[in-house]
Design a protein around this motif. Sequence first.
Motif, PDB file in Angstrom:
ATOM      1  N   PHE A  78      -2.033   5.630   2.523  1.00  0.00           N
ATOM      2  CA  PHE A  78      -2.562   5.046   3.326  1.00  0.00           C
ATOM      3  C   PHE A  78      -1.806   4.456   4.627  1.00  0.00           C
ATOM      4  O   PHE A  78      -2.442   3.923   5.334  1.00  0.00           O
ATOM      5  N   ASN A  79      -0.641   4.922   4.871  1.00  0.00           N
ATOM      6  CA  ASN A  79       0.250   4.592   5.902  1.00  0.00           C
ATOM      7  C   ASN A  79       0.789   5.697   6.879  1.00  0.00           C
ATOM      8  O   ASN A  79       1.398   5.491   7.773  1.00  0.00           O
ATOM      9  N   LEU A  92       5.694   3.138  -2.858  1.00  0.00           N
ATOM     10  CA  LEU A  92       5.311   2.073  -1.953  1.00  0.00           C
ATOM     11  C   LEU A  92       6.440   2.154  -1.164  1.00  0.00           C
ATOM     12  O   LEU A  92       7.557   1.784  -1.580  1.00  0.00           O
ATOM     13  N   SER A 131       0.953  -1.134   0.168  1.00  0.00           N
ATOM     14  CA  SER A 131       0.088   0.083  -0.171  1.00  0.00           C
ATOM     15  C   SER A 131       0.810   1.138  -0.089  1.00  0.00           C
ATOM     16  O   SER A 131       2.074   1.222   0.680  1.00  0.00           O
TER      17      SER A 131
END
Length: 257
Positions: free
Chosen positions: A66-67, A89, A62
């Motif tokens: 999203f992190n 990524l 992800s």
Amino acid sequence: MEIDMSNLGIDSSLPVVVIGAGPVSLAAAARLVERGLPFLVLEAGPVVGDSVRRWRHVRMFSPWRFNIDRSARALLQESGWTPPPQDDLPTGGDLVTQYLEPLAALPQIAPFLRFGARVVSVGREALDKAVTAGREETPFAVEVALADGRRETVRARAVIDASGTWTAPNPMGAGGYPAAGEQQFADRIAYGIPDVKGQDRVRYAGRRVLVVGGGHSAINVLLDLLTLKEAVPETAILWAVRRADPQRLFGGGAAYA
């Protein structure tokens, strides 16, 4: 979901104890900073993101967008931090150096981080498990084993367990139990995602290797082993899964139905 902690009936000066110092734990710390709640982060390892560092060679599936937690991002940007490209990524190593370390170093968080503090038990202060009267108004008692061998009890108004599963992997047997021989031959088993192309190469090159499981970790290791096999053709790879239909392991669409 927002949680109103004012109704817990516990001394509001007590901290919220957060177990672990990984991505979820530090995001929780950022949310607690945002709400002006006292907190204490207890990490068993010697550094922030101790478990993440063990899979620093693995590229995540992800992207950065999203992190990075919303509250953590706001705190970091107030300090002048520049976020990484949102569609890249990251590897586990990137996650530590570009996000977790800067977040842990913020003055709103750093003073409330304790390393070498392993949580061994959580209960209600002076209440055993059979007592229900007054339980909701009783502080938590968090027993901590320190790196120097001492034990300490921390009183808390709430506890967030974000310690993760890296140090407590699932056994290979069905029903949550170890498979036959799993404990006996534990020295030959690596859990998680070993660095088969890097520091662990000598352990796997030219050997017969069994990969157990059908999740992202297993598939990551399989891809790395295939790369290793190209360089060392004698390497043999076996893949053991419980599902009868291997197509579902690759996910997508109806595979999750």
